[in-house]
Enzyme design. Structure first.
Site, short mmCIF file in Angstrom:
data_model
loop_
_atom_site.label_atom_id
_atom_site.label_comp_id
_atom_site.label_asym_id
_atom_site.label_seq_id
_atom_site.Cartn_x
_atom_site.Cartn_y
_atom_site.Cartn_z
N LYS A 138 0.66 -1.30 -0.05
CA LYS A 138 -0.13 0.12 -0.34
C LYS A 138 1.32 1.25 0.56
CE LYS A 138 -2.97 2.45 3.20
NZ LYS A 138 -3.92 2.44 4.02
N ASP A 140 1.08 5.60 0.31
CA ASP A 140 0.41 6.63 0.58
C ASP A 140 0.33 7.35 -0.14
OD1 ASP A 140 -1.01 6.72 3.91
OD2 ASP A 140 -1.45 7.30 2.38
N SER A 172 -2.35 4.63 -3.55
CA SER A 172 -3.33 5.96 -2.76
C SER A 172 -3.55 7.04 -3.52
CB SER A 172 -2.58 6.68 -0.88
OG SER A 172 -3.42 4.96 -0.44
N ARG A 197 -7.22 3.91 -3.01
CA ARG A 197 -7.64 4.84 -2.60
C ARG A 197 -8.06 6.21 -2.99
NH1 ARG A 197 -7.71 5.23 2.68
NH2 ARG A 197 -8.66 6.88 2.10
N ASP A 201 -10.06 8.98 4.39
CA ASP A 201 -10.19 7.88 5.31
C ASP A 201 -11.57 7.35 5.68
OD1 ASP A 201 -6.77 8.75 6.45
OD2 ASP A 201 -7.49 8.34 4.32
O1 LIG Z 1 -0.98 7.36 8.49
C1 LIG Z 1 -1.64 6.14 7.29
C2 LIG Z 1 -2.85 6.89 7.44
C3 LIG Z 1 -3.54 5.42 6.87
O2 LIG Z 1 -2.78 4.32 5.56
C4 LIG Z 1 -4.62 5.73 5.82
O3 LIG Z 1 -5.45 4.70 4.89
C5 LIG Z 1 -4.53 7.10 4.85
O4 LIG Z 1 -5.38 7.25 3.98
C6 LIG Z 1 -3.95 8.04 4.93
N1 LIG Z 1 -3.12 7.47 6.66
C7 LIG Z 1 -3.62 8.36 7.23
S1 LIG Z 1 -3.85 8.77 9.24
N2 LIG Z 1 -3.90 10.02 6.57
C8 LIG Z 1 -4.34 11.49 7.04
C9 LIG Z 1 -5.08 11.43 6.92
C10 LIG Z 1 -5.64 12.37 8.17
C11 LIG Z 1 -4.66 13.85 8.23
F1 LIG Z 1 -5.18 15.40 8.22
C12 LIG Z 1 -3.51 13.71 6.97
C13 LIG Z 1 -3.43 12.47 7.07
#
Ligand SMILES: OC[C@@H]1[C@H](O)[C@H](O)[C@@H](O)CN1C(=S)Nc1ccc(F)cc1
Length: 397
Positions: A138, A140, A172, A197, A201
């Site tokens: 995965k 990101d 992502s 994705r 989230d």
């Molecule tokens: O840190 C990893 C976490 C997870 O892998 C989710 O699935 C990803 O979409 C990204 N992720 C997070 S928390 N992303 C994120 C969520 C809110 C933010 F304000 C800044 C980054």
């Protein structure tokens, strides 16, 4: 991505929504992101019937790694939380007949500040993952801009292929570009990634599930054609078994993820999950629908004041139909429809209809009969329709 993998949506387990970035193994050893947590989930998947039903990936998400790369510039696990190393963890997961996935981020850091994969470490990181015998990545998209992503995501796809190891690739990328054309090119995504994705989230709430479903419905004309064997839209993890969804709402997420041909990545504690949640997640006929070999994503076909109706075309002239009541008032609400309204008139002899989530056979329905069901507030009825026709269909594609 035509790498021979994920010809049906992947199924498995991801720690993120439930366990987040809990790295405090001193005070919370049972729930911190560690080899022990992953091994215990692998144990449960192998012994509680999950693997047999197709849930095969046990993956890491953010916060697995050390804060620095090693002296050769390679990613390395946190030494306290993963003392045996990632290769040993992958071996353990494989010994259970399961597959192992890892997480990185196309950027300077992961979303939680761990070392990211940058343009000049893509080849090193792909090789590292292959040496660890990882089966899925995965990738990101935090801490990088659009042009780095536009180069990095395709570059990683090539790097993974060059390792010679089959590694499913979850991107992502579109989620960071608004998820829709013209900024997102789904043709390109379908060529370089196995799943992606493309929306926000998921959080542990009914509101989050509804937001995702509505976004997929409102944008289906752009999203639905992008999906197919080896290339899936990913509306994010299953939160069934956690704290935010009622039993009825849990059925909604499961039914819609089946209609959407969505990856089924649970993010719950399989050590303590309730029988009710298991009953929904281990529904064989629902998984059969989700894993249909045509890989055609379903669509929202009717929107009325209280109901949404979604339909998915399946192999062999079969259909799945979900009737969702997103009202929050009163009793189970009656809903009447018919084959013409559903646009299901292929088989003149009619259809056998099953209520998937209640595991009930509703009967043989001639094409001119009405279909009457009741749907609870924030609930769903998922119907499986099997043609009564004797026509022969093409063999499994
Ligand atoms: O840190 C990893 C976490 C997870 O892998 C989710 O699935 C990803 O979409 C990204 N992720 C997070 S928390 N992303 C994120 C969520 C809110 C933010 F304000 C800044 C980054």
């Amino acid at each position: 991505l035509d790498n021979g993998l994920l010809r049906t949506p992947p199924m498995g387990w991801l720690p993120w929504e439930r366990f987040r970035c809990n790295t405090d193994c001193k005070t919370d050893p049972g729930n911190c992101i560690s080899e022990n947590l992953i091994k215990s989930m692998a144990d449960k998947m192998a012994e509680d019937g999950w693997k047999e039903l197709g849930y095969e990936y046990v993956n890491l998400d953010d916060c697995w790694s050390a804060k620095e790369r090693d002296s050769q510039g390679r990613l390395q696990p946190d030494p306290d939380r993963f003392p045996s190393g990632i290769k040993a963890l992958a071996d353990y997961v494989h010994s259970k007949g399961l597959k192992f996935g890892i997480y990185s981020d196309m950027g300077n850091y992961t979303c939680n500040g761990y070392p990211g994969t940058t343009l000049d470490t893509i080849d090193t990181d792909a090789k590292t993952f292959a040496e660890w015998e990882v089966d899925m990545l995965k990738l990101d998209g935090c801490y990088s801009n659009s042009s780095v992503k536009a180069i990095g995501y395709p570059k990683m796809s090539i790097a993974l292929n060059k390792t010679g190891r089959p590694i499913a690739y979850s991107c992502s990328w579109p989620a960071y570009e608004g998820g829709l054309p013209p900024k997102v090119n789904y043709t390109v995504l379908g060529e370089i990634c196995n799943l992606w994705r493309n929306f926000g989230d998921i959080q542990d709430s009914w509101e989050s599930v509804v937001n995702i479903i509505e976004w997929y419905g409102n944008n289906q004309d752009k999203l639905q054609p992008a999906a197919g064997p080896g290339r899936w839209n990913d509306p994010d993890m299953l939160i069934i078994g956690n704290f935010g969804l009622s039993y009825e709402q849990s059925k909604v997420q499961m039914a819609l993820w089946a209609i959407l041909a969505a990856p089924l990545f649970m993010s719950s504690d399989l050590r303590t999950i309730s029988e009710d949640a298991k009953y929904i997640l281990q529904n064989k006929l629902l998984i059969y629908i989700n894993q249909d070999s045509l890989g055609i994503q379903g669509q929202r076909i009717i929107q009325s004041h209280h109901f949404e109706v979604w339909k998915r075309i399946l192999f062999n002239g079969q259909f799945a139909v979900a009737v969702m009541n997103n009202g929050t008032d009163g009793m189970p609400r009656p809903f009447t429809t018919n084959f013409a309204l559903l646009g299901i008139l292929d088989c003149k002899e009619g259809y056998k209809i099953y209520n998937v989530l209640e595991q009930m056979f509703l009967g043989d329905f001639a094409l001119d009969t009405t279909i009457n069901i009741e749907v609870t507030p924030t609930g769903v009825v998922l119907l499986f329709l099997r043609p009564l026709c004797s026509v022969t269909y093409f063999t499994k594609p």
